[in-house]
Write a protein that holds these residues in place. Sequence first.
Motif, PDB file in Angstrom:
ATOM      1  N   ALA A 175       0.869  -1.171   0.000  1.00 49.20           N
ATOM      2  CA  ALA A 175       0.000   0.000   0.000  1.00 49.20           C
ATOM      3  C   ALA A 175       0.907   1.222   0.000  1.00 49.20           C
ATOM      4  O   ALA A 175       1.725   1.394   0.912  1.00 49.20           O
ATOM      5  CB  ALA A 175      -0.899   0.012   1.232  1.00 49.20           C
TER       6      ALA A 175
ATOM      7  N   GLN B  63       0.959   5.173   0.164  1.00 52.94           N
ATOM      8  CA  GLN B  63       0.073   6.232   0.644  1.00 52.94           C
ATOM      9  C   GLN B  63       0.733   7.600   0.523  1.00 52.94           C
ATOM     10  O   GLN B  63       1.939   7.729   0.692  1.00 52.94           O
ATOM     11  CB  GLN B  63      -0.266   6.009   2.121  1.00 52.94           C
TER      12      GLN B  63
ATOM     13  N   ILE C 299      -4.405  10.159   5.635  1.00 49.00           N
ATOM     14  CA  ILE C 299      -4.106   9.617   4.311  1.00 49.00           C
ATOM     15  C   ILE C 299      -5.021  10.283   3.291  1.00 49.00           C
ATOM     16  O   ILE C 299      -6.250  10.264   3.437  1.00 49.00           O
ATOM     17  CB  ILE C 299      -4.293   8.094   4.292  1.00 49.00           C
TER      18      ILE C 299
ATOM     19  N   GLU D 155      -4.259   6.480  -1.546  1.00 53.71           N
ATOM     20  CA  GLU D 155      -3.660   5.170  -1.292  1.00 53.71           C
ATOM     21  C   GLU D 155      -3.832   4.323  -2.541  1.00 53.71           C
ATOM     22  O   GLU D 155      -4.904   4.294  -3.138  1.00 53.71           O
ATOM     23  CB  GLU D 155      -4.337   4.499  -0.096  1.00 53.71           C
TER      24      GLU D 155
END
Length: 134
Positions: A98, A100, A107, A110
Amino acid sequence: MPDRARVDAFVTAVVGGDHVAAIRDFYTAEASMRENANEPRRGRDALMAHEAKALARLERMHTHPPLSVLVDGDRVVVHWVFDATSKEGITRRLEELAIQRWEGDRIAEERFFYDTASSWREVEAAVAGSRGSA
């Protein structure tokens, strides 16, 4: 830019299993998520609804502690492993990265990268008369 403690708190929330609450507590209102090269999903409320729907199809989702977490300014990379057990008791595994982009302590974007040929491979079959666990 998040500090390491904030990123660690996010990781702890996800490993704890309440993925919908993690989205609520750690994503911006306008956040987006994108699977490989697919079109992104946009908006925290939509992200939460999508996650809740995906989890409702399962008996259990087990999130392993990440294999690594890298923090570089406003960029974070998490190496996740998830085991999803279906209502039929079959456990399948996804290993992904992931990537981000954070805005402050939340966040904003993503993107998930994983090998679609091996994603959600079976790691545990159902046992007759019982439900599997991860």
